[in-house]
Every structure is written in C-alpha cells, then in structure tokens.
Design a protein around this motif. Structure first.
Motif, short mmCIF file in Angstrom:
data_model
loop_
_atom_site.label_atom_id
_atom_site.label_comp_id
_atom_site.label_asym_id
_atom_site.label_seq_id
_atom_site.Cartn_x
_atom_site.Cartn_y
_atom_site.Cartn_z
N GLN A 85 0.84 -1.20 0.00
CA GLN A 85 0.00 0.00 0.00
C GLN A 85 0.87 1.25 0.00
O GLN A 85 0.59 2.22 -0.71
CB GLN A 85 -0.93 0.00 1.21
CG GLN A 85 -1.90 1.15 1.24
CD GLN A 85 -2.86 1.08 2.42
OE1 GLN A 85 -3.05 0.02 3.02
NE2 GLN A 85 -3.45 2.22 2.77
N LEU A 86 1.95 1.24 0.78
CA LEU A 86 2.88 2.37 0.82
C LEU A 86 3.55 2.56 -0.54
O LEU A 86 3.65 3.69 -1.03
CB LEU A 86 3.95 2.15 1.90
CG LEU A 86 5.05 3.20 1.99
CD1 LEU A 86 4.47 4.57 2.31
CD2 LEU A 86 6.08 2.79 3.05
N LYS A 88 2.37 1.73 -3.44
CA LYS A 88 1.35 2.24 -4.36
C LYS A 88 1.15 3.74 -4.13
O LYS A 88 1.07 4.51 -5.09
CB LYS A 88 0.03 1.48 -4.13
CG LYS A 88 -1.06 1.87 -5.08
CD LYS A 88 -2.30 1.05 -4.84
CE LYS A 88 -3.44 1.50 -5.74
NZ LYS A 88 -4.69 0.82 -5.45
N TYR A 89 1.13 4.16 -2.88
CA TYR A 89 0.97 5.58 -2.54
C TYR A 89 2.14 6.39 -3.11
O TYR A 89 1.94 7.45 -3.72
CB TYR A 89 0.90 5.75 -1.02
CG TYR A 89 1.08 7.18 -0.55
CD1 TYR A 89 0.07 8.12 -0.72
CD2 TYR A 89 2.26 7.58 0.06
CE1 TYR A 89 0.24 9.43 -0.29
CE2 TYR A 89 2.44 8.88 0.49
CZ TYR A 89 1.43 9.80 0.31
OH TYR A 89 1.59 11.09 0.72
N GLU A 92 1.93 6.45 -7.03
CA GLU A 92 0.84 7.31 -7.50
C GLU A 92 1.16 8.78 -7.26
O GLU A 92 0.85 9.63 -8.10
CB GLU A 92 -0.48 6.93 -6.80
CG GLU A 92 -1.06 5.64 -7.30
CD GLU A 92 -2.31 5.21 -6.52
OE1 GLU A 92 -2.66 5.86 -5.51
OE2 GLU A 92 -2.92 4.19 -6.91
N SER A 93 1.79 9.09 -6.13
CA SER A 93 2.15 10.48 -5.85
C SER A 93 3.20 10.98 -6.83
O SER A 93 3.15 12.13 -7.27
CB SER A 93 2.68 10.61 -4.42
OG SER A 93 1.67 10.31 -3.51
N TYR A 110 2.54 9.80 6.41
CA TYR A 110 1.60 8.85 5.80
C TYR A 110 1.59 7.53 6.59
O TYR A 110 0.52 6.98 6.89
CB TYR A 110 1.96 8.60 4.34
CG TYR A 110 1.07 7.58 3.67
CD1 TYR A 110 -0.18 7.94 3.17
CD2 TYR A 110 1.46 6.25 3.54
CE1 TYR A 110 -1.01 7.01 2.56
CE2 TYR A 110 0.64 5.32 2.93
CZ TYR A 110 -0.59 5.69 2.45
OH TYR A 110 -1.41 4.77 1.86
N THR A 114 -1.73 6.45 8.47
CA THR A 114 -2.46 5.37 7.81
C THR A 114 -2.36 4.06 8.59
O THR A 114 -3.36 3.36 8.75
CB THR A 114 -1.91 5.13 6.39
OG1 THR A 114 -1.93 6.38 5.69
CG2 THR A 114 -2.75 4.12 5.64
#
Length: 162
Positions: A85-86, A88-89, A92-93, A110, A114
């Motif tokens: 998930q990290l 992906k974040y 995407e950023s 984050y 999160t």
C-alpha cells in the motif's frame, strides 16, 4: 559422525559460495594439518573463539553442524500488505501531473496516520531502500510549465554561441 581425517576440507571450501562456510572449512583444514586454534585464528583473521566453536561443533555434530542455521530477527513494523500500500501511494504520488514531490517527512506522516506505526524519521530512507526505491529527487515541475515555450527558448541564438 564424520571422521576428521577422512574429509578433504580444502576442496569443500573451494566449492562453497558462502564465505562463512569457506572460513569454517578452511579452519578445519588447518586444524587437520595440526595448527593450533590461535594460529588458525591469526591466519584467517577471525577470533580464536570462533575457531574453537567451529571445531567443537564439527566434532560433536559433523558437517551438518557447520551449516548455516535459520536466523530470526525482529519482524518488520509494516506487514507485506502495508508495504504494498505504501509503494502504491509513493508511485501514485510521483506520477501526479503537478510533480508529486514527496519528502521523507511526508512518507513518515503517511505511515503514522495510515498504519499507526511510528518509525524513526531517519529510518524512512532505509525502509524505502529495502522496498526497492532510491531516494533521488528530481527538479519539481511547475504546473504552468510549457514544453513548447522551453524548446523555443533553447533555439534562441546567444551571442556567445558559435
């Protein structure tokens, strides 16, 4: 149990890919040749305690005793899913059209918000490296930046140009 005299430790050492196993077999080869543990330790540049331990383990358990044992360590704060998930974040950023520049502080925040996990801020960069990211920052891109105007500007002749 394996007999000390029936084994060619030098050939075993030459076949090893693990440095640790090479060292153990070389220590046993020197011991087999009649050298003292102190001499072996000086020659291999290891502690005498290590040489003593390798010899004792071999005499008790044979070759199998010298093999690497599985090591345990403190489990990671983030689970595999949380790391995904990290990642992906971060990806995407970074792909955002406005530049998406992240700092270590942003990533630390984050993770804290999160996942509720508290890493030391300095460890964020180590974590990123372990996850396969490199911390190379690029120049951020201004949202109103125009590639056409930049290319036209590069074509303007300067007085110093040949």
């Amino acid at each position: 149990m394996d007999s000390l005299n029936n084994i060619d430790f030098k050939s075993l050492a030459s076949k090893q890919t693990s440095i640790q196993m090479k060292m153990r077999f070389l220590a046993l080869a020197h011991f087999q040749d009649g050298h003292s543990c102190t001499q072996i330790a000086k020659y291999l540049k290891v502690s005498r305690t290590s040489v003593n331990k390798w010899i004792q383990v071999f005499l008790k358990e044979g070759l199998d005793g010298l093999r690497e044992k599985p090591r345990t360590g403190r489990p990671s704060f983030l689970s595999h899913q949380e790391k995904q998930q990290l990642a992906k974040y971060i990806e995407e950023s970074a792909a955002k059209p406005d530049g998406g520049r992240l700092t270590g502080h942003d990533i630390h925040d984050y993770i804290t918000q999160t996942f509720g996990k508290a890493y030391h801020p300095d460890y964020i960069y180590i974590l990123l490296k372990k996850m396969g990211f490199s911390w190379i920052t690029s120049r951020s891109k201004h949202p109103k930046q125009c590639d056409k105007i930049q290319e036209d500007f590069k074509k303007i002749q300067n007085r110093n140009d040949p």
